[in-house]
Design a protein around this motif. Structure first.
Motif, short mmCIF file in Angstrom:
data_model
loop_
_atom_site.label_atom_id
_atom_site.label_comp_id
_atom_site.label_asym_id
_atom_site.label_seq_id
_atom_site.Cartn_x
_atom_site.Cartn_y
_atom_site.Cartn_z
N GLN A 26 -46.91 -31.13 4.40
CA GLN A 26 -47.20 -32.55 4.17
C GLN A 26 -47.44 -32.82 2.70
O GLN A 26 -46.95 -33.82 2.16
N LEU A 29 -44.11 -32.71 0.93
CA LEU A 29 -43.36 -33.93 1.22
C LEU A 29 -43.88 -35.10 0.38
O LEU A 29 -43.10 -35.90 -0.14
N ARG A 33 -41.61 -37.06 -2.49
CA ARG A 33 -41.38 -38.50 -2.40
C ARG A 33 -42.02 -39.26 -3.55
O ARG A 33 -41.77 -40.45 -3.71
#
Length: 138
Positions: A26, A29, A33
């Motif tokens: 997580q 990610l 992003r």
């Protein structure tokens, strides 16, 4: 009896490893992003009670694996096939109804998917670790 304790320890550590893996995934990610931690992608970050719950579930999976004699009826397959089979069966039988009820309660789809993936990962990692340990013991 030592095998039971060993499988329970293996399962509990596997539950913690799965939570750690999801936290790392997580965070990665989020970095990819380019979002800050103030805007998380998923609405359900891993908390300490959640990590303890996964650890306890891993302990229970280790005990369940021992009670099933390591899926002794599944013969002539590698340990990882036995582990994936056991983990998939446990996730489908024990955790899928809970995850579906979360999804039906109008929770966001991302949150429901994140919870389902966390539990699937816990079941699979714990089952693979127990199957590997069982293979090495016997």
């Amino acid at each position: 009896m030592i095998e039971l304790y060993w499988l329970m320890l293996t399962g509990s550590l596997s539950g913690l490893i799965s939570v750690l893996a999801h936290s790392v995934a997580q965070s990665t990610l989020e970095l990819l992003r380019g979002r800050s931690t103030a805007q998380p992608v998923l609405d359900s970050p891993v908390q300490i009670p959640d990590a303890l719950l996964h650890m306890l579930c891993g302990t229970g999976l280790g005990m369940l694996f021992w009670l099933s004699w390591g899926l002794a009826a599944v013969v002539d397959v590698p340990w990882w096939v036995r582990g994936l089979s056991f983990g998939s069966l446990c996730w489908l039988a024990l955790l899928l109804p809970g995850v579906l009820s979360i999804g039906l309660s109008q929770a966001p789809a991302k949150t429901t998917l994140a919870i389902a993936l966390r539990w699937a990962t816990t079941c699979l990692i714990a089952a693979l670790a127990c199957a590997w340990s069982w293979e090495r013991t016997f």
